[in-house]
Design a protein around this motif. Structure first.
Motif, mmCIF file in Angstrom:
data_model
loop_
_atom_site.group_PDB
_atom_site.id
_atom_site.type_symbol
_atom_site.label_atom_id
_atom_site.label_comp_id
_atom_site.label_asym_id
_atom_site.label_seq_id
_atom_site.Cartn_x
_atom_site.Cartn_y
_atom_site.Cartn_z
ATOM 1 N N ALA A 141 7.489 0.037 -10.536
ATOM 2 C CA ALA A 141 6.035 0.197 -10.146
ATOM 3 C C ALA A 141 5.564 -0.737 -9.164
ATOM 4 N N ASN A 142 6.017 -1.943 -8.994
ATOM 5 C CA ASN A 142 5.833 -2.994 -8.055
ATOM 6 C C ASN A 142 6.132 -2.559 -6.834
ATOM 7 N N ILE A 143 7.450 -1.974 -6.593
ATOM 8 C CA ILE A 143 8.127 -1.497 -5.425
ATOM 9 C C ILE A 143 7.219 -0.334 -4.794
ATOM 10 N N LEU A 144 6.888 0.538 -5.613
ATOM 11 C CA LEU A 144 6.277 1.733 -5.232
ATOM 12 C C LEU A 144 4.843 1.251 -4.637
ATOM 13 N N LYS A 145 4.025 0.447 -5.506
ATOM 14 C CA LYS A 145 2.882 0.006 -4.957
ATOM 15 C C LYS A 145 2.744 -0.640 -3.583
ATOM 16 N N HIS A 146 3.637 -1.419 -3.307
ATOM 17 C CA HIS A 146 3.964 -2.268 -2.240
ATOM 18 C C HIS A 146 4.334 -1.008 -1.069
ATOM 19 N N MET A 147 5.271 -0.386 -1.452
ATOM 20 C CA MET A 147 5.562 0.908 -0.241
ATOM 21 C C MET A 147 4.361 1.738 -0.050
ATOM 22 N N ILE A 148 3.576 2.044 -0.947
ATOM 23 C CA ILE A 148 2.372 2.954 -0.615
ATOM 24 C C ILE A 148 1.286 2.361 0.118
ATOM 25 N N ALA A 149 1.108 0.974 -0.337
ATOM 26 C CA ALA A 149 0.163 0.115 0.377
ATOM 27 C C ALA A 149 0.583 0.035 1.953
ATOM 28 N N ALA A 150 1.671 -0.194 2.200
ATOM 29 C CA ALA A 150 2.330 -0.352 3.542
ATOM 30 C C ALA A 150 2.022 0.738 4.343
ATOM 31 N N ILE A 151 2.410 2.190 3.840
ATOM 32 C CA ILE A 151 2.358 3.533 4.606
ATOM 33 C C ILE A 151 1.005 3.923 4.848
ATOM 34 N N LEU A 152 0.092 3.542 3.887
ATOM 35 C CA LEU A 152 -1.189 3.867 3.736
ATOM 36 C C LEU A 152 -2.211 3.275 4.747
ATOM 37 N N ILE A 153 -1.710 1.904 5.328
ATOM 38 C CA ILE A 153 -2.525 0.939 6.096
ATOM 39 C C ILE A 153 -2.036 1.084 7.621
#
Length: 154
Positions: A141-153
């Motif tokens: 969950a932590n990895i996915l949240k950070h990956m998604i944040a990096a992609i969406l910004i």
């Protein structure tokens, strides 16, 4: 040879795609008759293949004249998408199958490409996250949240 669940899923996706409103209403019994299967097979397909993490919103009305309404959720903006994914769908812990469904949705929507999807799935797979189950789902969950944040910004 595809199984009946795949055939039902493809049928529903096709009529959903052709719908001018972006939603469809079906009667479980009519669909079961069409595919010559039991109504519980229709439930299985809807419950496993048309989930919120895969981008679908399902509503149902039971009883005589009841229906199942399926619509594809629309992505309004990246900030709302990030909030939905990280706070509502991922939360503090997520299974591999749900995480991979979210990644598939991002790929389908064109937010990530196939290479990014493969990297995300690899980084969050149980074979890579070789720790006990509870910790593994939290780490994923932590990895996915950070990956998604990096992609969406970007």
């Amino acid at each position: 040879m595809r199984n009946i669940s795949d055939v039902i899923e493809q049928h529903l996706k096709r009529i959903l795609q052709e719908s001018p409103t972006g939603s469809i209403e079906i009667q479980r019994s009519e669909l079961a008759d069409l595919f010559q299967c039991v109504p519980s097979q229709i439930n299985y397909v809807i419950n496993t293949r048309f989930t919120i993490e895969k981008g679908y919103i399902v509503e149902s009305k039971r009883g005589g004249g009841g229906f199942i309404r399926i619509r594809k959720g629309q992505i309004v903006n990246r900030a709302k998408l990030q909030e939905l994914l990280t706070e509502e769908l991922i939360g503090d812990s997520i299974s591999q199958s749900v995480g991979h469904s979210i990644i598939d949705r991002l790929l389908e929507e064109g937010i990530i490409n196939s290479r990014e999807a493969l990297l995300m799935k690899t980084a969050t797979s149980r074979s890579v996250l070789g720790v006990e189950l509870e910790l593994r789902d939290q780490l994923r969950a932590n990895i996915l949240k950070h990956m998604i944040a990096a992609i969406l910004i970007r």
